[in-house]
Every structure is written in structure tokens, then in C-alpha cells.
Scaffold this motif. Structure first.
Motif, short mmCIF file in Angstrom:
data_model
loop_
_atom_site.label_atom_id
_atom_site.label_comp_id
_atom_site.label_asym_id
_atom_site.label_seq_id
_atom_site.Cartn_x
_atom_site.Cartn_y
_atom_site.Cartn_z
N TRP A 69 0.84 -1.55 -0.43
CA TRP A 69 -0.16 -0.45 0.22
C TRP A 69 1.08 1.32 -0.15
O TRP A 69 1.73 1.70 1.04
CB TRP A 69 -0.98 0.26 1.13
CG TRP A 69 -1.45 1.37 1.65
CD1 TRP A 69 -1.75 2.46 2.13
CD2 TRP A 69 -3.29 1.04 0.65
NE1 TRP A 69 -3.26 3.02 2.05
CE2 TRP A 69 -3.49 2.10 1.19
CE3 TRP A 69 -3.22 0.85 0.05
CZ2 TRP A 69 -4.21 2.82 0.87
CZ3 TRP A 69 -4.69 1.87 -0.93
CH2 TRP A 69 -5.54 2.60 -0.05
N GLU A 70 0.46 1.53 -1.13
CA GLU A 70 1.39 2.96 -1.09
C GLU A 70 0.40 4.70 -1.02
O GLU A 70 0.21 4.43 -3.02
CB GLU A 70 2.73 3.23 -2.23
CG GLU A 70 3.05 2.70 -2.19
CD GLU A 70 4.60 1.96 -2.98
OE1 GLU A 70 4.86 3.91 -3.47
OE2 GLU A 70 4.22 0.74 -3.32
N PRO A 71 -0.33 4.82 -0.43
CA PRO A 71 -0.67 6.04 -0.99
C PRO A 71 -0.80 6.78 -1.57
O PRO A 71 0.17 7.36 -1.90
CB PRO A 71 -1.32 6.40 0.42
CG PRO A 71 -0.75 5.78 1.86
CD PRO A 71 0.31 5.30 0.59
N GLY A 72 -1.85 7.24 -2.28
CA GLY A 72 -1.42 8.22 -3.67
C GLY A 72 -1.00 7.90 -5.26
O GLY A 72 -0.66 8.28 -6.11
N ARG A 73 -0.24 6.90 -4.88
CA ARG A 73 0.81 5.76 -5.57
C ARG A 73 0.09 4.52 -6.42
O ARG A 73 -0.24 4.55 -6.99
CB ARG A 73 1.51 6.09 -5.33
CG ARG A 73 2.64 5.03 -6.42
CD ARG A 73 4.15 6.03 -6.44
NE ARG A 73 4.93 5.12 -7.37
CZ ARG A 73 5.10 4.31 -8.20
NH1 ARG A 73 3.73 4.33 -8.96
NH2 ARG A 73 5.55 3.59 -8.81
N SER A 74 0.08 3.52 -5.49
CA SER A 74 0.19 2.39 -5.75
C SER A 74 -0.58 1.59 -4.46
O SER A 74 -0.32 1.38 -3.56
CB SER A 74 1.04 1.73 -6.46
OG SER A 74 1.93 1.44 -5.49
N TRP A 75 -1.26 0.47 -5.22
CA TRP A 75 -1.42 -1.14 -4.16
C TRP A 75 -1.55 -2.11 -4.79
O TRP A 75 -1.99 -2.28 -5.95
CB TRP A 75 -2.65 -0.83 -3.26
CG TRP A 75 -3.83 -0.90 -3.65
CD1 TRP A 75 -4.62 -2.42 -3.32
CD2 TRP A 75 -5.07 -0.36 -4.94
NE1 TRP A 75 -5.59 -2.60 -3.88
CE2 TRP A 75 -5.81 -1.19 -5.13
CE3 TRP A 75 -4.82 0.89 -5.19
CZ2 TRP A 75 -6.85 -0.67 -5.55
CZ3 TRP A 75 -6.23 1.73 -5.51
CH2 TRP A 75 -7.19 0.14 -6.12
N THR A 76 -1.18 -3.74 -3.96
CA THR A 76 -1.58 -4.37 -4.56
C THR A 76 -2.19 -5.74 -3.47
O THR A 76 -1.91 -5.33 -2.55
CB THR A 76 0.75 -4.87 -4.53
OG1 THR A 76 0.92 -4.52 -5.70
CG2 THR A 76 -0.04 -7.12 -5.39
N TRP A 77 -2.88 -6.69 -4.56
CA TRP A 77 -3.68 -7.20 -3.58
C TRP A 77 -3.10 -8.61 -3.87
O TRP A 77 -3.47 -9.18 -5.06
CB TRP A 77 -5.14 -6.60 -3.11
CG TRP A 77 -5.85 -6.37 -3.95
CD1 TRP A 77 -5.89 -6.39 -5.74
CD2 TRP A 77 -7.31 -5.81 -3.63
NE1 TRP A 77 -7.02 -6.61 -6.45
CE2 TRP A 77 -8.03 -5.44 -5.28
CE3 TRP A 77 -7.86 -4.88 -3.05
CZ2 TRP A 77 -9.26 -5.02 -5.42
CZ3 TRP A 77 -9.33 -4.05 -2.93
CH2 TRP A 77 -9.72 -4.90 -4.99
#
Length: 154
Positions: A69-77
Motif C-alpha cells: 500500500w503506497e497511498p496516492g500511488r499504488s497498491w497490490t492485493w
């Protein structure tokens, strides 16, 4: 993409902050992408460790857990089951006043690779629907924001 993976990328005429606000509001995805029947956050807002139950046409209901979780940029689930693991990443990159949105899905494990192969064309179609919907919704919000700012400045 190798290893049962698929990828979609689209350039959006909206600032990254606007695109993030749409992309990270996962429970609203069904309002702008017909590839979703429902998205339900199970245990609070999007963040590292958050879980979401996703129902999509022609696919089993799956629970995804945010593993990056990188707020404002990316996420992986990630979604896991016997013999299968699927990682889906969502990455935004600022390019001037525009945003490039990329999604990728990589399946592993013997069952995961088999299902990725079986559902490959459906996955590609859904990624295209999602990219187009994200673009349309983000650009609508950006245009509305610009119009409101212009009207307020008068």
C-alpha cells in the motif's frame, strides 16, 4: 505477460490525485465498470491488510487482501486458494498533468496458472473495461472540478 499474467495501461487526462480518489474507492467500482457486480470492504477502509470481497460476472466471488500500500500511488492485493495465488497490482504514475494507470494480474500455483489460462480472454476484457471506466470517471471528475473552479473564480 509470462506466468499467466495480464496487464492493462491507460493514459488519463486528469491529475493523479483525482485518479487515485476514484481508483482507491473500490466499493464504487461497480458504478463505473460493468466487470464488477459488487466490491465490499470487509474490515474498514483501503489500507495495508484491508480485505475486500469482489463479485464479478462469470467468476467466483473472491476475497482479496492488500499486501502492498503506497497511498496516492499504488497498491497490490492478493487472493489465495488451494493451489492458487493471484496478485493484482494497481499503479498510478504522474505524467505532467495527466496520469498513467496500470493494472496487472499474475497467477501462480498449478491451479492458479490453469485458471489464468482458462479465463485469459475474460481477464483481458475485464481489464479493458476497468481501464476505460477509470479513465471516463476520472476525466469527468477532473472536468467538473475545473468547471467549478472556473465558475468560483468569476
Amino acid at each position: 505477460m509470462a506466468n499467466g499474467g495480464e496487464r492493462a495501461s491507460i493514459t488519463i487526462d486528469a491529475p493523479i490525485e483525482v485518479v487515485w480518489s476514484v481508483f482507491a474507492d473500490v466499493e464504487r467500482w461497480p458504478t463505473w465498470a460493468s466487470s464488477f457486480e459488487s466490491v465490499e470492504l470487509i474490515d474498514g477502509p483501503m489500507r495495508l491488510g484491508a480485505k475486500a470481497r469482489i463479485r464479478q460476472p462469470k467468476l467466483p466471488t473472491v476475497v482479496w487482501e492488500v499486501t502492498n500500500w503506497e497511498p496516492g500511488r499504488s497498491w497490490t492485493w492478493t487472493a489465495s486458494g488451494p493451489g492458487a495465488r493471484t496478485d493484482a497490482s494497481h499503479v498510478l504514475t504522474r505524467v505532467g498533468d495527466r496520469t498513467v494507470a496500470e493494472q496487472s494480474i499474475i497467477s501462480s500455483g498449478p491451479v492458479g496458472k490453469l485458471l489464468a489460462f482458462v479465463w485469459r480472454s475474460l481477464t483481458r476484457r475485464y481489464l479493458a473495461i476497468e481501464a476505460a471506466g477509470l479513465k471516463q470517471r476520472s476525466e469527468q471528475l477532473a472536468a467538473a472540478s475545473t468547471t467549478a473552479s472556473t465558475a468560483h473564480a468569476r
